[in-house]
Design a protein around this motif. Sequence first.
Motif, mmCIF file in Angstrom:
data_model
loop_
_atom_site.group_PDB
_atom_site.id
_atom_site.type_symbol
_atom_site.label_atom_id
_atom_site.label_comp_id
_atom_site.label_asym_id
_atom_site.label_seq_id
_atom_site.Cartn_x
_atom_site.Cartn_y
_atom_site.Cartn_z
ATOM 1 N N LYS A 58 33.836 28.068 48.785
ATOM 2 C CA LYS A 58 32.695 27.934 47.884
ATOM 3 C C LYS A 58 32.723 29.051 46.855
ATOM 4 O O LYS A 58 32.867 30.225 47.202
ATOM 5 N N PRO A 59 32.565 28.734 45.550
ATOM 6 C CA PRO A 59 32.530 29.792 44.533
ATOM 7 C C PRO A 59 31.235 30.595 44.627
ATOM 8 O O PRO A 59 30.143 30.022 44.686
ATOM 9 N N VAL A 60 31.365 31.924 44.654
ATOM 10 C CA VAL A 60 30.177 32.780 44.788
ATOM 11 C C VAL A 60 30.069 33.793 43.645
ATOM 12 O O VAL A 60 29.058 34.494 43.534
ATOM 13 N N ALA A 61 31.096 33.867 42.801
ATOM 14 C CA ALA A 61 31.069 34.782 41.658
ATOM 15 C C ALA A 61 32.095 34.293 40.638
ATOM 16 O O ALA A 61 33.044 33.575 40.984
ATOM 17 N N PHE A 62 31.900 34.704 39.382
ATOM 18 C CA PHE A 62 32.798 34.233 38.322
ATOM 19 C C PHE A 62 32.765 35.195 37.152
ATOM 20 O O PHE A 62 31.828 35.974 36.977
#
Length: 278
Positions: A58-62
Amino acid sequence: MIFKTVENLSIPEIAQLFNEAFADYFVKVELTPELLQSKIESEDLRTDLSIGLFHNEKPVAFMLHGLRETDGKKVAYNGGTGVIKEFRGQHATVKMYEKQLSILKEIGVDEIELEVIDKNIQAIKSYEKAGFRKTADLDCFMGKPNEPAKNSGLRIQEIQSFDHQLFQSFWEWRPSWQNATATIEKLTDSITYGAFIGDELAGYLTAYPKGARVLQFAVAPNYRRQGIGSSLFHYFADTVSGEINVNNIDDPSQTTQRFLKAIGLKHFLTQNKMTLKL
């Protein structure tokens, strides 16, 4: 926790991540997938060059980055960095930039620039740890402009073509990345108004009506202090509902900032422009 580019995320997924990361931000930030797509296209953001942090897939930062040639240099622009609340305090931004820098160095980027609200001390410290240094203050304004004095010789109308060379001859300072001509040329929903004295263009204002946002504005040197700038602002404000906003004013002389205050707009925040030379 793994780092990888966000190119395999859909636009709705990136928009959801963006909004979740900025849910408790200093100012309200909310992007629909359509607005994000427009931002990506107009600001030359590249998901294949943009790092994300993933936990259990799951993406949690970008951090979204764009790329342009400017003054003979290859410049990258940070179009947004966010970390969802549960994963803050773990130096995610610094760690992402370690990965991000290797990607940008590999393609020959000369420098990276970004903007960060001056009250966001934690983010500024993270960027400084990554090697960024403040290079300018960028002022942001919003409000409803006052009604200007009537100028019977002034005519305002929409301009169909964006004459960059002529407009730039009016400038005293260069617009930021989000307001640059390269951005406007790709922003299909922008609109430009010209202020004419007879057949001569005395000033112009380019705006993004969907966001009630002024992107660029300038008055020819020979026509300043004649109510042309204030007339352009009032004309645009009459076409949208609510307040208009003008972001990232980079005028070291403060002349533009004084003008905006004089026509009734209020300063609501300052951003630090930060740069990292590679």
